[in-house]
Design a protein around this motif. Sequence first.
Motif, short mmCIF file in Angstrom:
data_model
loop_
_atom_site.label_atom_id
_atom_site.label_comp_id
_atom_site.label_asym_id
_atom_site.label_seq_id
_atom_site.Cartn_x
_atom_site.Cartn_y
_atom_site.Cartn_z
N SER A 5 23.26 -27.71 -35.10
CA SER A 5 23.13 -28.37 -36.41
C SER A 5 24.24 -29.38 -36.66
O SER A 5 24.29 -29.97 -37.73
CB SER A 5 23.13 -27.32 -37.52
N THR A 7 27.67 -28.83 -36.59
CA THR A 7 28.93 -28.31 -37.13
C THR A 7 29.78 -27.82 -35.95
O THR A 7 29.26 -27.64 -34.84
CB THR A 7 28.69 -27.15 -38.10
N LYS A 8 31.06 -27.56 -36.20
CA LYS A 8 31.93 -27.07 -35.13
C LYS A 8 31.42 -25.74 -34.58
O LYS A 8 31.47 -25.50 -33.38
CB LYS A 8 33.36 -26.94 -35.63
N ASP A 9 30.91 -24.87 -35.47
CA ASP A 9 30.41 -23.57 -35.04
C ASP A 9 29.02 -23.62 -34.43
O ASP A 9 28.61 -22.68 -33.74
CB ASP A 9 30.41 -22.60 -36.23
N ASP A 10 28.29 -24.71 -34.68
CA ASP A 10 26.93 -24.88 -34.15
C ASP A 10 26.72 -26.36 -33.78
O ASP A 10 25.96 -27.08 -34.41
CB ASP A 10 25.90 -24.44 -35.21
N PRO A 11 27.45 -26.81 -32.74
CA PRO A 11 27.41 -28.24 -32.40
C PRO A 11 26.08 -28.66 -31.79
O PRO A 11 25.29 -27.83 -31.34
CB PRO A 11 28.54 -28.37 -31.37
N TYR A 26 29.94 -32.74 -32.81
CA TYR A 26 29.87 -32.13 -34.14
C TYR A 26 30.65 -32.99 -35.13
O TYR A 26 31.53 -33.76 -34.76
CB TYR A 26 30.40 -30.70 -34.13
N ARG A 27 30.28 -32.83 -36.39
CA ARG A 27 30.97 -33.52 -37.48
C ARG A 27 32.24 -32.73 -37.85
O ARG A 27 32.18 -31.51 -37.94
CB ARG A 27 30.09 -33.60 -38.72
N ALA A 28 33.33 -33.45 -38.09
CA ALA A 28 34.57 -32.84 -38.57
C ALA A 28 34.99 -33.61 -39.83
O ALA A 28 35.90 -34.45 -39.79
CB ALA A 28 35.65 -32.90 -37.49
#
Length: 135
Positions: A5, A7-11, A26-28
């Motif tokens: 998705s 995110t860092k946890d779900d790149p 992922y977005r940061a």
Amino acid sequence: MAQGSGTKDDPWLLKTPPGTSDIVLYRAPDATPPALVCIAGGTELRYHLRAIEDYHAMLKAHGDWMELGNADEQKPAKEGTVEAWARSVDNPVGGWYGIKKGLRGRFANYVSPVMEVLGLVELEHSPRNNRVRAI
């Protein structure tokens, strides 16, 4: 298709446009500056997060297919390509979208697959000379 998705946890687990290399992005948004993080072959590259919106707007204004023109930072980018735009003093950030000197190139190769997974562009997946256009 992509997994994740963004995110860092779900790149996002993606491939470069030719399909030859795996990349993780992922977005940061809380980074300074906010970043789109790309991990390619164990190397972490960061691009300004606003690149997604700016890149899409540029392609919309361009109105047609545009060559990616992938190039490392140390090599010149072919004029009229996405890579040349991502380095141009005329783009919205006034220069490189890549954040860390030495790792600022290959924008077209790594950011374009994100644009595709977000449904913002149509991206070619040939062995060479891929192009992109806004949807």
